[in-house]
Design a protein around this motif. Sequence first.
Motif, PDB file in Angstrom:
ATOM      1  N   GLY A  11       0.845  -1.177   0.000  1.00  0.00           N
ATOM      2  CA  GLY A  11       0.000   0.000   0.000  1.00  0.00           C
ATOM      3  C   GLY A  11       0.887   1.236   0.000  1.00  0.00           C
ATOM      4  O   GLY A  11       2.116   1.131  -0.088  1.00  0.00           O
ATOM      5  N   LYS A  12       0.297   2.415   0.126  1.00  0.00           N
ATOM      6  CA  LYS A  12       1.089   3.650   0.099  1.00  0.00           C
ATOM      7  C   LYS A  12       2.133   3.685   1.208  1.00  0.00           C
ATOM      8  O   LYS A  12       3.282   4.073   0.990  1.00  0.00           O
ATOM      9  N   ALA A  13       1.746   3.317   2.423  1.00  0.00           N
ATOM     10  CA  ALA A  13       2.671   3.384   3.550  1.00  0.00           C
ATOM     11  C   ALA A  13       3.836   2.405   3.381  1.00  0.00           C
ATOM     12  O   ALA A  13       5.006   2.772   3.561  1.00  0.00           O
ATOM     13  N   GLU A  14       3.519   1.155   3.034  1.00  0.00           N
ATOM     14  CA  GLU A  14       4.570   0.137   2.886  1.00  0.00           C
ATOM     15  C   GLU A  14       5.515   0.489   1.738  1.00  0.00           C
ATOM     16  O   GLU A  14       6.733   0.309   1.845  1.00  0.00           O
ATOM     17  N   LEU A  15       4.961   0.985   0.635  1.00  0.00           N
ATOM     18  CA  LEU A  15       5.794   1.356  -0.504  1.00  0.00           C
ATOM     19  C   LEU A  15       6.699   2.530  -0.139  1.00  0.00           C
ATOM     20  O   LEU A  15       7.882   2.556  -0.503  1.00  0.00           O
ATOM     21  N   SER A  16       6.164   3.483   0.614  1.00  0.00           N
ATOM     22  CA  SER A  16       6.954   4.645   1.039  1.00  0.00           C
ATOM     23  C   SER A  16       8.125   4.225   1.914  1.00  0.00           C
ATOM     24  O   SER A  16       9.249   4.724   1.759  1.00  0.00           O
ATOM     25  N   LEU A  17       7.877   3.309   2.832  1.00  0.00           N
ATOM     26  CA  LEU A  17       8.939   2.836   3.721  1.00  0.00           C
ATOM     27  C   LEU A  17       9.999   2.079   2.934  1.00  0.00           C
ATOM     28  O   LEU A  17      11.206   2.254   3.166  1.00  0.00           O
ATOM     29  N   TRP A  18       9.580   1.245   1.998  1.00  0.00           N
ATOM     30  CA  TRP A  18      10.525   0.477   1.180  1.00  0.00           C
ATOM     31  C   TRP A  18      11.418   1.419   0.382  1.00  0.00           C
ATOM     32  O   TRP A  18      12.633   1.255   0.331  1.00  0.00           O
ATOM     33  N   PHE A  19      10.809   2.432  -0.228  1.00  0.00           N
ATOM     34  CA  PHE A  19      11.584   3.404  -0.996  1.00  0.00           C
ATOM     35  C   PHE A  19      12.526   4.209  -0.098  1.00  0.00           C
ATOM     36  O   PHE A  19      13.669   4.479  -0.465  1.00  0.00           O
ATOM     37  N   ALA A  20      12.048   4.622   1.067  1.00  0.00           N
ATOM     38  CA  ALA A  20      12.844   5.467   1.959  1.00  0.00           C
ATOM     39  C   ALA A  20      14.136   4.779   2.374  1.00  0.00           C
ATOM     40  O   ALA A  20      15.198   5.415   2.461  1.00  0.00           O
ATOM     41  N   ASN A  21      14.067   3.477   2.620  1.00  0.00           N
ATOM     42  CA  ASN A  21      15.267   2.743   3.034  1.00  0.00           C
ATOM     43  C   ASN A  21      16.243   2.519   1.887  1.00  0.00           C
ATOM     44  O   ASN A  21      17.417   2.225   2.121  1.00  0.00           O
ATOM     45  N   LEU A  22      15.765   2.673   0.650  1.00  0.00           N
ATOM     46  CA  LEU A  22      16.640   2.517  -0.511  1.00  0.00           C
ATOM     47  C   LEU A  22      17.220   3.848  -0.990  1.00  0.00           C
ATOM     48  O   LEU A  22      18.383   3.917  -1.375  1.00  0.00           O
ATOM     49  N   SER A  23      16.400   4.894  -0.966  1.00  0.00           N
ATOM     50  CA  SER A  23      16.811   6.169  -1.575  1.00  0.00           C
ATOM     51  C   SER A  23      17.826   6.927  -0.728  1.00  0.00           C
ATOM     52  O   SER A  23      18.633   7.691  -1.255  1.00  0.00           O
ATOM     53  N   GLN A  24      17.783   6.734   0.608  1.00  0.00           N
ATOM     54  CA  GLN A  24      18.732   7.376   1.517  1.00  0.00           C
ATOM     55  C   GLN A  24      18.782   8.897   1.328  1.00  0.00           C
ATOM     56  O   GLN A  24      19.849   9.503   1.292  1.00  0.00           O
ATOM     57  N   ARG A  25      17.624   9.504   1.254  1.00  0.00           N
ATOM     58  CA  ARG A  25      17.560  10.963   1.158  1.00  0.00           C
ATOM     59  C   ARG A  25      17.983  11.607   2.482  1.00  0.00           C
ATOM     60  O   ARG A  25      17.746  11.047   3.546  1.00  0.00           O
ATOM     61  N   PRO A  26      18.545  12.806   2.430  1.00  0.00           N
ATOM     62  CA  PRO A  26      18.916  13.502   3.673  1.00  0.00           C
ATOM     63  C   PRO A  26      17.704  13.970   4.461  1.00  0.00           C
ATOM     64  O   PRO A  26      17.766  14.148   5.668  1.00  0.00           O
ATOM     65  N   GLY A  27      16.580  14.175   3.757  1.00  0.00           N
ATOM     66  CA  GLY A  27      15.354  14.580   4.420  1.00  0.00           C
ATOM     67  C   GLY A  27      14.174  13.859   3.801  1.00  0.00           C
ATOM     68  O   GLY A  27      14.256  13.353   2.677  1.00  0.00           O
ATOM     69  N   ILE A  28      13.076  13.788   4.551  1.00  0.00           N
ATOM     70  CA  ILE A  28      11.902  13.082   4.048  1.00  0.00           C
ATOM     71  C   ILE A  28      10.644  13.820   4.487  1.00  0.00           C
ATOM     72  O   ILE A  28      10.618  14.437   5.557  1.00  0.00           O
ATOM     73  N   GLN A  29       9.624  13.792   3.625  1.00  0.00           N
ATOM     74  CA  GLN A  29       8.333  14.394   3.932  1.00  0.00           C
ATOM     75  C   GLN A  29       7.319  13.274   4.107  1.00  0.00           C
ATOM     76  O   GLN A  29       7.086  12.502   3.173  1.00  0.00           O
ATOM     77  N   ILE A  30       6.722  13.189   5.295  1.00  0.00           N
ATOM     78  CA  ILE A  30       5.831  12.066   5.571  1.00  0.00           C
ATOM     79  C   ILE A  30       4.450  12.563   5.999  1.00  0.00           C
ATOM     80  O   ILE A  30       4.290  13.682   6.495  1.00  0.00           O
TER      81      ILE A  30
END
Length: 416
Positions: free
Chosen positions: A291-310
């Motif tokens: 879902g949106k939440a699970e996909l967001s978490l999966w991407f966040a752990n891969l992209s390694q952005r310095p900041g995130i908007q949640i």
Amino acid sequence: MEKEIVYLYQKVLQEMDNLNKQNNPISDAKKMQALYDAAPYSEVLNAGMQQSTPLLINWINAVCDPGQKALSPHSRILVAGCGAGEEVFMLAQLFPNATIVGVDFSPRSIEKAKEKAKDFPFQNVTLEIADLMSVQWTKKFKPFDFIICRGVADYVSDPDQLMKTLTLCLQTNGVLCMMMNTPFHPARIVRKAFADLGIRPDEFTDSEYQRKLLQQVEVLMSSNSNLQGFSNAPKTYLDVDFFPSIAHHDPLETWIDRGRAAELVFAGSMDAPIDLLKVFDDVIPILYKFGKAELSLWFANLSQRPGIQILFRKVQRSEPVFKDLNQLWEWKPILDESLGNLPIMNVDLDLPQNITLRFHGLPDFVINCKAYDIEVLRRCDGHTSLKTIQSMMNANGDLESLRATLFRAYHYALIS
């Protein structure tokens, strides 16, 4: 303006030093307030390293229940930690008939915001001094439809209390948008590097040697740094973003847990649709389980952005089940026509086509699909199931192509 900021900052530092010498040390929270009094956010960014965050209304509203919108012409909006008011006035321009409230714990920041407000013809803006670590001020206001809390969460003394305070301010179907730094932010690496050399954050005085050391650290980080040029930023910026007395830099999972403890549900990130752009069409099917939440978490752990908007909500929203075609075809999606008209198909419905969505300040969002898929999307009115829509079509489509198109369209907020 920059000279004024530097002068005020030096004055605050002197007062802080005098208090410490009198064996009356001040708390980290008071130190943070002093920093922002000296250099109101976002003036410190304007003087150094300008940052921007587009407010993507469609993506925010897409996590709401069908028929509900957190951001609409008459919404109640809170900017929690508004600094000198940049986001308050941006929102007031976008929603002139909405109620906009900006709060900040820095008296000088609110003073600066009120000065700026004199140049705007808005009657819908309220600016108040308020401590997000307290709930007393929340009693003055009705719950808000949308809350934005940007660049604040990393620097508060009690993040758990922050989440509880914001939950109290949020109405049942509202949306909370937070932006914070991650463990991949250069500031976290720089702080550790300095600490390993025996230099605490409050010992950064911007001496010639420390500045040279900062430049050396950036050179060594250059191969993987997400924020270039920080070693040449003014001290006022470095003190607020790199060497403050409080800086959390916690992973997304930690913030999800804090939200859950405050009875908030993680609804996804504003960065996930951008990451989805990079996913190959052939790989899309393996993501159907998210879902949106699970996909967001999966991407966040891969992209390694310095900041995130949640994004957080108070209630869990039901989502389409892409991994099960039988359940998916019972979904009754609605097309967001504000994103543009779909191309008219006067061709064979099996022919390859594409849909292009454009958001200000972002690359084009292209969905590779077939003409049949576009005709199905065109008929999504929020009342008719996908199964019924297909039965009304005068042709049979490629169901896997349609599923992939629907998946991207859902996560890009073209349908909800």
